[in-house]
Design a protein around this motif. Structure first.
Motif, PDB file in Angstrom:
ATOM      1  N   ILE A   1      -2.643  -4.537   8.154  1.00 56.60           N
ATOM      2  CA  ILE A   1      -1.708  -3.532   7.669  1.00 56.60           C
ATOM      3  C   ILE A   1      -0.446  -3.719   8.506  1.00 56.60           C
ATOM      4  O   ILE A   1      -0.492  -3.592   9.731  1.00 56.60           O
ATOM      5  CB  ILE A   1      -2.248  -2.095   7.850  1.00 56.60           C
TER       6      ILE A   1
ATOM      7  N   ASP B   1       0.873  -1.169   0.000  1.00 56.88           N
ATOM      8  CA  ASP B   1       0.000   0.000   0.000  1.00 56.88           C
ATOM      9  C   ASP B   1       0.911   1.220   0.000  1.00 56.88           C
ATOM     10  O   ASP B   1       1.465   1.590   1.028  1.00 56.88           O
ATOM     11  CB  ASP B   1      -0.909  -0.010   1.228  1.00 56.88           C
TER      12      ASP B   1
ATOM     13  N   ARG C   1      -0.283  -4.588   2.869  1.00 55.11           N
ATOM     14  CA  ARG C   1      -1.707  -4.811   3.100  1.00 55.11           C
ATOM     15  C   ARG C   1      -1.965  -6.287   2.810  1.00 55.11           C
ATOM     16  O   ARG C   1      -1.681  -6.762   1.710  1.00 55.11           O
ATOM     17  CB  ARG C   1      -2.549  -3.922   2.193  1.00 55.11           C
TER      18      ARG C   1
END
Length: 107
Positions: free
Chosen positions: A44, A26, A33
């Motif tokens: 995350i 990400d 992610r």
């Protein structure tokens, strides 16, 4: 609910992304992610091993998702260091012996 955690080791991003279809970078967050569809959540994880679980209302299921993915990452050599996969306490737990912290998600 937001569950934060620390796996205590750096995540080797290129290995994680190459080996797992559910792992992506990400760029906006500067983190990995993970689509933890088995546990109906998203993880995350920053490269320093700290992270959060989002999209799961059950703390226990969120914890299972983290354990599952730490084992997967460790098994594929995507965690750095000798003690890869060993849990470390989240300092925000104020001395708790459990490595997770739950916070109510603010709407």
């Amino acid at each position: 609910m937001l569950v934060s955690f620390s796996i205590g080791r750096a995540v080797i991003e290129d290995i994680a992304i190459r080996r797992f279809e559910d792992v992506s970078k990400d760029e906006r967050l500067g983190a990995l992610r993970i689509d933890a569809s088995l546990h109906r959540s998203t993880l995350i994880i920053y490269d320093n091993g700290r992270g959060v679980v989002i999209g799961q209302s059950s703390r226990r299921i969120a914890e299972m998702a983290v354990r599952h993915w730490v084992a997967q990452l460790d098994g594929e050599g995507a965690l750095a260091g000798e003690n890869a996969g060993k849990w470390h306490l989240d300092r925000a737990n104020n001395g708790s012996t459990y490595p997770f912290r739950s916070e109510q998600q603010v709407p």
